[in-house]
Scaffold this motif. Sequence first.
Motif, mmCIF file in Angstrom:
data_model
loop_
_atom_site.group_PDB
_atom_site.id
_atom_site.type_symbol
_atom_site.label_atom_id
_atom_site.label_comp_id
_atom_site.label_asym_id
_atom_site.label_seq_id
_atom_site.Cartn_x
_atom_site.Cartn_y
_atom_site.Cartn_z
ATOM 1 N N ASP A 41 -1.915 11.713 15.267
ATOM 2 C CA ASP A 41 -1.629 11.912 13.844
ATOM 3 C C ASP A 41 -0.132 12.127 13.714
ATOM 4 O O ASP A 41 0.371 13.248 13.880
ATOM 5 C CB ASP A 41 -2.375 13.130 13.292
ATOM 6 N N GLN A 84 -1.819 8.279 6.797
ATOM 7 C CA GLN A 84 -1.047 8.741 5.655
ATOM 8 C C GLN A 84 -0.326 7.502 5.131
ATOM 9 O O GLN A 84 0.122 6.664 5.938
ATOM 10 C CB GLN A 84 -0.047 9.832 6.029
ATOM 11 N N GLN A 107 -9.021 9.424 8.097
ATOM 12 C CA GLN A 107 -8.358 10.318 7.158
ATOM 13 C C GLN A 107 -8.666 11.757 7.564
ATOM 14 O O GLN A 107 -9.828 12.171 7.555
ATOM 15 C CB GLN A 107 -8.845 10.061 5.728
ATOM 16 N N ALA A 110 -5.526 15.703 3.116
ATOM 17 C CA ALA A 110 -5.427 15.391 1.690
ATOM 18 C C ALA A 110 -4.392 16.346 1.102
ATOM 19 O O ALA A 110 -4.390 17.543 1.422
ATOM 20 C CB ALA A 110 -6.774 15.560 0.983
ATOM 21 N N TYR A 133 -9.695 13.713 -1.434
ATOM 22 C CA TYR A 133 -9.798 13.161 -0.081
ATOM 23 C C TYR A 133 -10.151 11.673 -0.122
ATOM 24 O O TYR A 133 -9.540 10.865 0.588
ATOM 25 C CB TYR A 133 -10.851 13.943 0.709
ATOM 26 N N GLU A 136 -7.178 9.572 -1.350
ATOM 27 C CA GLU A 136 -6.139 9.416 -0.330
ATOM 28 C C GLU A 136 -6.614 8.554 0.833
ATOM 29 O O GLU A 136 -5.803 7.898 1.496
ATOM 30 C CB GLU A 136 -5.648 10.786 0.136
ATOM 31 N N THR A 137 -7.923 8.530 1.082
ATOM 32 C CA THR A 137 -8.453 7.609 2.086
ATOM 33 C C THR A 137 -8.172 6.166 1.685
ATOM 34 O O THR A 137 -7.740 5.343 2.501
ATOM 35 C CB THR A 137 -9.968 7.816 2.265
ATOM 36 N N GLY A 140 -4.499 5.462 2.128
ATOM 37 C CA GLY A 140 -4.175 5.307 3.543
ATOM 38 C C GLY A 140 -4.615 3.960 4.077
ATOM 39 O O GLY A 140 -3.881 3.306 4.818
#
Length: 266
Positions: A41, A84, A107, A110, A133, A136-137, A140
């Motif tokens: 990550d 991200q 992911q 968030a 979440y 944002e997934t 991403g």
Amino acid sequence: MRYDFHLHSAFSEDSESPMQLMIEEGISRGLSTMCFTEHYDADFPDDEVSFSLDIEDYAAALRQMKEAYQDRIEILFGVELGMQPHLGAHYQEYTSLWPFDYVIASQHLADRMDPYYDAYWQTRSVHDGIALYFRETLDGLRAMQDFDTLGHLDYIVRYANRYGSDYSYAAYADLIDPILQLIIERDKCLEVNTAGFKAGLGHPNPTEDVLRRYRELGGEHIIVGSDGHMPMHLAWEFDRIDALLKEVGFTHHCIFRQRKRICLPL
């Protein structure tokens, strides 16, 4: 199910398990293939936790294990990338530099926060935390180019459950469907992650309703992983997976070697 394609050893920040012990347990459980997918990550927003990956040492250790166990079990080289939106180009370069067999895009964050921790939930409702979440997934995923599978789609529910979550596919369909459609458009796999059972959810990640919807939209390719971080977690609840997948409409599952997808009948 004799293929576990989501595994972590001590090369991942959140595991202390030696790779050799994981492999020995995999052999004892009758696995034919284990793919290690150590965490990387980049730009993880926590000064006390680092999900960086010593890729050179990891690759060297895996080569050694692969050779040592070549007559007993197949060992494959994978990685799990924490998505991200600003990291798309970085991950594109990263995957081009190493001969991975398999790449998961997952992911884990968030709002630049880890929902594993209480702080994420202190400033928002459970519904809003889950919805963020999923948004944002999708962001991403749009930034990612070089990956094989979306990992544990509704992973956040493992932690939302502590706050009385009434999560269901229907409650978030407008956010989940675009994710599934993008996976299908890009001809990627969707992971069936059995750690949801280990977390006490009674379902894999994603749930059966999400898997059924993926199938309805035209999705065909799924891959199974335990997300095991300890030997005891390998192949978690795999004995129920074939029947579950057939019940929601699948006829095959996938594995990868040298980034090439191979479809196997259930």
